[in-house]
Design a protein around this motif. Sequence first.
Motif: not given
Length: 70
Positions: A62-68
């Motif tokens: 979730c953090t990777i998808l949100y930051s990307s």
Amino acid sequence: MKWSFTTGMRSTQLSESLNAKIKKFVKLVMEKRDNEIDSIFDSREKLPKQKLKKSPMLIQVCTILYSSSI
């Protein structure tokens, strides 16, 4: 209609009779369509909700998808 056997009915009577039958048929079709749409909606609303635990892997994804996406 000139050569059709109409049992003494006039063309306006035949037209009104046909219109009534068509109206009844369309009403029936619309009722069936509405029932089908309601059934589809109800089946989608009543799907069981799956609860996911807060696993470290899901949090990381979730953090990777949100930051990307920013």
